[in-house]
Design a protein around this motif. Structure first.
Motif, PDB file in Angstrom:
ATOM      1  N   ALA A  99       0.851  -1.193   0.000  1.00 44.96           N
ATOM      2  CA  ALA A  99       0.000   0.000   0.000  1.00 44.96           C
ATOM      3  C   ALA A  99       0.881   1.236   0.000  1.00 44.96           C
ATOM      4  O   ALA A  99       2.049   1.184   0.377  1.00 44.96           O
ATOM      5  CB  ALA A  99      -0.912   0.012   1.227  1.00 44.96           C
ATOM      6  N   LYS A 100       0.308   2.341  -0.439  1.00 43.55           N
ATOM      7  CA  LYS A 100       1.025   3.607  -0.385  1.00 43.55           C
ATOM      8  C   LYS A 100       0.078   4.705   0.070  1.00 43.55           C
ATOM      9  O   LYS A 100      -1.141   4.591  -0.072  1.00 43.55           O
ATOM     10  CB  LYS A 100       1.695   3.942  -1.699  1.00 43.55           C
ATOM     11  N   LEU A 101       0.667   5.742   0.651  1.00 40.47           N
ATOM     12  CA  LEU A 101      -0.113   6.830   1.217  1.00 40.47           C
ATOM     13  C   LEU A 101       0.525   8.154   0.815  1.00 40.47           C
ATOM     14  O   LEU A 101       1.738   8.337   1.024  1.00 40.47           O
ATOM     15  CB  LEU A 101      -0.144   6.693   2.741  1.00 40.47           C
ATOM     16  N   PRO A 102      -0.248   9.083   0.230  1.00 39.69           N
ATOM     17  CA  PRO A 102       0.318  10.389  -0.125  1.00 39.69           C
ATOM     18  C   PRO A 102       0.600  11.211   1.135  1.00 39.69           C
ATOM     19  O   PRO A 102      -0.174  11.181   2.098  1.00 39.69           O
ATOM     20  CB  PRO A 102      -0.763  11.036  -0.986  1.00 39.69           C
ATOM     21  N   VAL A 103       1.727  11.929   1.113  1.00 39.94           N
ATOM     22  CA  VAL A 103       2.159  12.730   2.260  1.00 39.94           C
ATOM     23  C   VAL A 103       2.456  14.143   1.783  1.00 39.94           C
ATOM     24  O   VAL A 103       3.053  14.332   0.721  1.00 39.94           O
ATOM     25  CB  VAL A 103       3.424  12.130   2.904  1.00 39.94           C
TER      26      VAL A 103
END
Length: 170
Positions: free
Chosen positions: A81-85
């Motif tokens: 998974a990836k998460l925008p920061v």
């Protein structure tokens, strides 16, 4: 009631109150004891917007976008998974795409992690043990530990810290 019975009653009640207080504190801190959460853990836990926590993982290659007034956007990934920061401020010197990072902040209502602190790993070989273990589980992080005698970066850092405390230099 004799003096001895009164003393034992007071001691027993005090221990009971202390035990209840300790149980309440540990229960309240249960969710905060983890040093950081990976993007996969964030997706599984459904963390409410505005809740502060630490996010750890790898900066996704090609995702770093620098804006005006020290504004930066990037993605943190853990392999599944990836998460925008988003972050506004000066990034650590060791911050790079493809490197480990831990960011402190909260998720906004649009699902973007708004960091107010960004921490980068301290050298090119080191990976926090928790991040390395999580990436190893998913099969997305492999390295040659021959420089460290087969030990993970976390074990090497622990040994170095222990030796530094004993006056040895490394």
């Amino acid at each position: 009631m004799t003096r001895k019975q009164r003393r034992l009653t007071i001691i027993g009640c005090s221990l009971a109150v202390l035990g209840i207080a300790a149980a309440l504190v540990l229960n309240a801190l249960r969710g905060s004891i983890v040093f950081f959460s990976t993007p996969s853990m964030v997706a599984q836990q459904h963390i409410a917007p505005g809740t502060r926590f630490r996010l750890g993982g790898l900066v996704q290659p090609g995702s770093l976008v620098r804006g005006k007034n020290l504004a930066v956007k990037f993605e943190v990934a853990d392999g599944t998974a990836k998460l925008p920061v988003t972050y506004k401020g000066i990034l650590p010197d060791l911050f790079r795409e493809g490197q480990g990072v831990v960011a402190e902040g909260s998720i906004d209502s649009s699902g973007v992690f708004r960091a107010d602190t960004v921490l980068a790993k301290h050298d090119e070989k080191y990976m926090p043990k928790e991040v390395a273990d999580e990436l190893k589980k998913t099969g997305h992080w492999k390295t040659d530990y021959s420089d460290y005698g087969g030990k993970s970066g976390g074990a090497v850092a622990s040994e170095a810290n222990a030796q530094a405390g004993q006056g040895a230099t490394r």
